[in-house]
Design a protein around this motif. Structure first.
Motif, PDB file in Angstrom:
ATOM      1  N   UNK A  53       9.439  -6.983  -3.617  1.00 49.44           N
ATOM      2  CA  UNK A  53       8.312  -6.677  -2.749  1.00 49.44           C
ATOM      3  C   UNK A  53       7.145  -6.283  -3.647  1.00 49.44           C
ATOM      4  N   UNK A  54       5.974  -6.891  -3.462  1.00 45.67           N
ATOM      5  CA  UNK A  54       4.843  -6.563  -4.325  1.00 45.67           C
ATOM      6  C   UNK A  54       4.460  -5.087  -4.200  1.00 45.67           C
ATOM      7  N   UNK A  55       4.238  -4.439  -5.324  1.00 45.18           N
ATOM      8  CA  UNK A  55       3.808  -3.052  -5.341  1.00 45.18           C
ATOM      9  C   UNK A  55       4.951  -2.051  -5.316  1.00 45.18           C
TER      10      UNK A  55
END
Length: 87
Positions: A53-55
């Motif tokens: 998941x980005x971030x």
């Protein structure tokens, strides 16, 4: 006068016709397409590579930390077996 011989049936003509060049090329092209599709499904396996998941990056475990980190433990609670008298 000689005796009459029974009439022989006329032999059937073989209805087999070999496939022409265009049909042969279609069969070869379909075979190659199926082989390439199967190889790609076996090698690439869609959905087999999880994406992050980005971030959000999970952190490795710190000293003494055992849960909610990379390399942590999953605790499992087991129930003791029932005694023979309760059966």
């Amino acid at each position: 006068m000689p005796p009459e011989q029974p009439t022989q049936p006329v032999p059937q003509v073989d209805k087999f016709r070999p496939i022409n060049r265009r049909q042969r090329l279609k069969i070869i092209a379909l075979t190659v397409a199926v082989v390439v599709a199967l190889w790609s499904l076996l090698l690439l396996r869609p959905g087999a590579h999880p994406r992050a998941i980005p971030g959000v990056t999970p952190a490795p475990c710190k000293a003494g930390q055992t849960q909610n980190c990379i390399g942590g433990q999953a605790n499992v609670t087991l129930l003791p077996a029932a005694s023979a008298a309760s059966r």
